[in-house]
Design a protein around this motif. Structure first.
Motif, PDB file in Angstrom:
ATOM      1  N   PRO A   1      -5.669  28.997 -13.889  1.00 15.64           N
ATOM      2  CA  PRO A   1      -6.653  29.180 -14.959  1.00 15.64           C
ATOM      3  C   PRO A   1      -8.074  28.795 -14.574  1.00 15.64           C
ATOM      4  O   PRO A   1      -9.014  29.447 -14.956  1.00 15.64           O
ATOM      5  CB  PRO A   1      -6.141  28.309 -16.097  1.00 15.64           C
ATOM      6  CG  PRO A   1      -4.928  27.642 -15.628  1.00 15.64           C
ATOM      7  CD  PRO A   1      -4.604  28.108 -14.250  1.00 15.64           C
ATOM      8  N   ARG A   2      -8.257  27.758 -13.795  1.00 20.73           N
ATOM      9  CA  ARG A   2      -9.634  27.364 -13.506  1.00 20.73           C
ATOM     10  C   ARG A   2     -10.342  28.284 -12.521  1.00 20.73           C
ATOM     11  O   ARG A   2     -11.539  28.203 -12.340  1.00 20.73           O
ATOM     12  CB  ARG A   2      -9.727  25.910 -13.080  1.00 20.73           C
ATOM     13  CG  ARG A   2      -9.049  25.563 -11.826  1.00 20.73           C
ATOM     14  CD  ARG A   2      -9.036  24.048 -11.717  1.00 20.73           C
ATOM     15  NE  ARG A   2      -8.071  23.626 -10.759  1.00 20.73           N
ATOM     16  CZ  ARG A   2      -8.338  23.419  -9.492  1.00 20.73           C
ATOM     17  NH1 ARG A   2      -9.553  23.581  -9.044  1.00 20.73           N
ATOM     18  NH2 ARG A   2      -7.401  23.045  -8.665  1.00 20.73           N
ATOM     19  N   LEU A   3      -9.589  29.193 -11.900  1.00 23.16           N
ATOM     20  CA  LEU A   3     -10.249  30.200 -11.070  1.00 23.16           C
ATOM     21  C   LEU A   3     -10.887  31.273 -11.942  1.00 23.16           C
ATOM     22  O   LEU A   3     -11.533  32.173 -11.442  1.00 23.16           O
ATOM     23  CB  LEU A   3      -9.274  30.815 -10.073  1.00 23.16           C
ATOM     24  CG  LEU A   3      -8.793  29.881  -8.967  1.00 23.16           C
ATOM     25  CD1 LEU A   3      -7.897  30.632  -7.990  1.00 23.16           C
ATOM     26  CD2 LEU A   3      -9.940  29.225  -8.235  1.00 23.16           C
ATOM     27  N   ASN A   4     -10.698  31.165 -13.243  1.00 19.77           N
ATOM     28  CA  ASN A   4     -11.360  32.071 -14.174  1.00 19.77           C
ATOM     29  C   ASN A   4     -12.732  31.557 -14.569  1.00 19.77           C
ATOM     30  O   ASN A   4     -13.401  32.143 -15.408  1.00 19.77           O
ATOM     31  CB  ASN A   4     -10.496  32.276 -15.421  1.00 19.77           C
ATOM     32  CG  ASN A   4      -9.227  33.037 -15.100  1.00 19.77           C
ATOM     33  OD1 ASN A   4      -9.222  33.893 -14.230  1.00 19.77           O
ATOM     34  ND2 ASN A   4      -8.160  32.705 -15.771  1.00 19.77           N
ATOM     35  N   TYR A   5     -13.144  30.436 -13.968  1.00 14.83           N
ATOM     36  CA  TYR A   5     -14.444  29.839 -14.270  1.00 14.83           C
ATOM     37  C   TYR A   5     -15.267  29.701 -13.001  1.00 14.83           C
ATOM     38  O   TYR A   5     -14.732  29.449 -11.922  1.00 14.83           O
ATOM     39  CB  TYR A   5     -14.274  28.460 -14.918  1.00 14.83           C
ATOM     40  CG  TYR A   5     -13.793  28.575 -16.341  1.00 14.83           C
ATOM     41  CD1 TYR A   5     -14.697  28.624 -17.395  1.00 14.83           C
ATOM     42  CD2 TYR A   5     -12.435  28.678 -16.617  1.00 14.83           C
ATOM     43  CE1 TYR A   5     -14.252  28.765 -18.692  1.00 14.83           C
ATOM     44  CE2 TYR A   5     -11.991  28.819 -17.916  1.00 14.83           C
ATOM     45  CZ  TYR A   5     -12.906  28.854 -18.945  1.00 14.83           C
ATOM     46  OH  TYR A   5     -12.467  29.005 -20.224  1.00 14.83           O
ATOM     47  N   VAL A   6     -16.566  29.873 -13.163  1.00 18.61           N
ATOM     48  CA  VAL A   6     -17.519  29.720 -12.071  1.00 18.61           C
ATOM     49  C   VAL A   6     -18.131  28.329 -12.216  1.00 18.61           C
ATOM     50  O   VAL A   6     -18.535  27.939 -13.312  1.00 18.61           O
ATOM     51  CB  VAL A   6     -18.627  30.794 -12.162  1.00 18.61           C
ATOM     52  CG1 VAL A   6     -19.672  30.591 -11.083  1.00 18.61           C
ATOM     53  CG2 VAL A   6     -18.027  32.191 -12.097  1.00 18.61           C
ATOM     54  N   HIS A   7     -18.199  27.589 -11.114  1.00 18.12           N
ATOM     55  CA  HIS A   7     -18.788  26.253 -11.113  1.00 18.12           C
ATOM     56  C   HIS A   7     -19.960  26.239 -10.127  1.00 18.12           C
ATOM     57  O   HIS A   7     -19.755  26.467  -8.936  1.00 18.12           O
ATOM     58  CB  HIS A   7     -17.747  25.202 -10.699  1.00 18.12           C
ATOM     59  CG  HIS A   7     -16.621  25.099 -11.673  1.00 18.12           C
ATOM     60  ND1 HIS A   7     -15.518  25.919 -11.617  1.00 18.12           N
ATOM     61  CD2 HIS A   7     -16.439  24.288 -12.743  1.00 18.12           C
ATOM     62  CE1 HIS A   7     -14.701  25.604 -12.615  1.00 18.12           C
ATOM     63  NE2 HIS A   7     -15.239  24.621 -13.315  1.00 18.12           N
TER      64      HIS A   7
ATOM     65  N   GLY B   1     -29.207  21.858 -11.837  1.00 19.11           N
ATOM     66  CA  GLY B   1     -28.217  21.045 -12.525  1.00 19.11           C
ATOM     67  C   GLY B   1     -26.833  21.608 -12.280  1.00 19.11           C
ATOM     68  O   GLY B   1     -26.631  22.412 -11.376  1.00 19.11           O
ATOM     69  N   TYR B   2     -25.896  21.208 -13.100  1.00 16.08           N
ATOM     70  CA  TYR B   2     -24.523  21.703 -13.002  1.00 16.08           C
ATOM     71  C   TYR B   2     -24.283  22.720 -14.101  1.00 16.08           C
ATOM     72  O   TYR B   2     -24.731  22.540 -15.230  1.00 16.08           O
ATOM     73  CB  TYR B   2     -23.537  20.535 -13.128  1.00 16.08           C
ATOM     74  CG  TYR B   2     -23.572  19.652 -11.911  1.00 16.08           C
ATOM     75  CD1 TYR B   2     -22.758  19.912 -10.818  1.00 16.08           C
ATOM     76  CD2 TYR B   2     -24.448  18.579 -11.833  1.00 16.08           C
ATOM     77  CE1 TYR B   2     -22.809  19.126  -9.690  1.00 16.08           C
ATOM     78  CE2 TYR B   2     -24.505  17.779 -10.707  1.00 16.08           C
ATOM     79  CZ  TYR B   2     -23.681  18.061  -9.640  1.00 16.08           C
ATOM     80  OH  TYR B   2     -23.736  17.286  -8.519  1.00 16.08           O
ATOM     81  N   TRP B   3     -23.579  23.795 -13.761  1.00  9.96           N
ATOM     82  CA  TRP B   3     -23.308  24.861 -14.727  1.00  9.96           C
ATOM     83  C   TRP B   3     -21.871  25.322 -14.527  1.00  9.96           C
ATOM     84  O   TRP B   3     -21.376  25.430 -13.392  1.00  9.96           O
ATOM     85  CB  TRP B   3     -24.276  26.025 -14.493  1.00  9.96           C
ATOM     86  CG  TRP B   3     -24.088  27.178 -15.417  1.00  9.96           C
ATOM     87  CD1 TRP B   3     -24.625  27.336 -16.669  1.00  9.96           C
ATOM     88  CD2 TRP B   3     -23.313  28.361 -15.178  1.00  9.96           C
ATOM     89  NE1 TRP B   3     -24.227  28.528 -17.222  1.00  9.96           N
ATOM     90  CE2 TRP B   3     -23.428  29.184 -16.330  1.00  9.96           C
ATOM     91  CE3 TRP B   3     -22.533  28.811 -14.124  1.00  9.96           C
ATOM     92  CZ2 TRP B   3     -22.795  30.415 -16.434  1.00  9.96           C
ATOM     93  CZ3 TRP B   3     -21.890  30.032 -14.224  1.00  9.96           C
ATOM     94  CH2 TRP B   3     -22.037  30.821 -15.381  1.00  9.96           C
ATOM     95  N   ARG B   4     -21.201  25.614 -15.645  1.00 10.61           N
ATOM     96  CA  ARG B   4     -19.830  26.144 -15.630  1.00 10.61           C
ATOM     97  C   ARG B   4     -19.767  27.275 -16.639  1.00 10.61           C
ATOM     98  O   ARG B   4     -20.225  27.132 -17.767  1.00 10.61           O
ATOM     99  CB  ARG B   4     -18.845  25.040 -16.036  1.00 10.61           C
ATOM    100  CG  ARG B   4     -17.400  25.483 -16.057  1.00 10.61           C
ATOM    101  CD  ARG B   4     -16.509  24.275 -16.425  1.00 10.61           C
ATOM    102  NE  ARG B   4     -15.118  24.552 -16.164  1.00 10.61           N
ATOM    103  CZ  ARG B   4     -14.229  24.901 -17.094  1.00 10.61           C
ATOM    104  NH1 ARG B   4     -14.586  25.022 -18.352  1.00 10.61           N
ATOM    105  NH2 ARG B   4     -12.979  25.127 -16.760  1.00 10.61           N
ATOM    106  N   GLY B   5     -19.228  28.415 -16.235  1.00 12.71           N
ATOM    107  CA  GLY B   5     -19.112  29.547 -17.136  1.00 12.71           C
ATOM    108  C   GLY B   5     -17.926  30.418 -16.785  1.00 12.71           C
ATOM    109  O   GLY B   5     -17.368  30.337 -15.683  1.00 12.71           O
TER     110      GLY B   5
END
Length: 157
Positions: A105-111, A129-133
């Motif tokens: 599941p976390r490979l469905n998010y960009v960090h 900064g840090y971004w997650r989407g």
């Protein structure tokens, strides 16, 4: 957007940074429905670990740093398990290997770290900064960071 519509190349980059280079990064600029973000793609484990460190106060743990640290530990354990499982997956046909990997599941998010958002006459935050989407929200991407030079006398955010 369709949650299943993650670009195949982007999905492979997410997999690569997570499985092959967990401490590495890939510079990229992403187009999103809301605008553009530029930064360095990193693994979810590294992102959580670095965000946990960022939320410490005077080197001391805080509830928020512990929150992210717990996720970092959980993700690190999952990475270890996937690494072990991949030894067995090598014997499966490639289509099956891809189907199993796609279940992470976390490979469905960009960090991203050092993430910045260009706008009108500037880019913010200047230091990044840090971004997650969600990866499914990425319309397109290009390798490398978006460069910005402020006109002389322009105010930086």
């Amino acid at each position: 957007m369709n949650d299943d519509a993650v670009d195949a190349i982007l999905a492979n980059l997410l997999r690569h940074v997570s499985e092959t280079e967990p401490e590495g990064s890939i510079s990229m600029t992403l187009s999103l429905p809301s605008g553009v973000v530029t930064g360095k793609l990193i693994s979810a484990t590294r992102w959580m670990r670095e965000v946990a460190e960022m939320h410490k106060v005077d080197g001391e743990e805080t509830p928020l740093s512990l929150f992210y640290a717990d996720f970092a530990e959980e993700f690190a354990n999952e990475d270890k398990n996937w690494s072990e499982a991949s030894k067995y997956m090598e014997n499966l046909p490639e289509d099956y290997q891809d189907a199993v990997r796609d279940q992470r599941p976390r490979l469905n998010y960009v960090h991203l770290r050092e993430a910045r958002f260009p706008f009108g006459a500037g880019i913010a935050p200047q230091a990044g900064g840090y971004w997650r989407g969600r990866a499914s929200e990425v319309i397109g991407f290009t390798p490398g960071l978006l460069a910005y030079s402020a006109p002389e006398g322009a105010r930086q955010v």
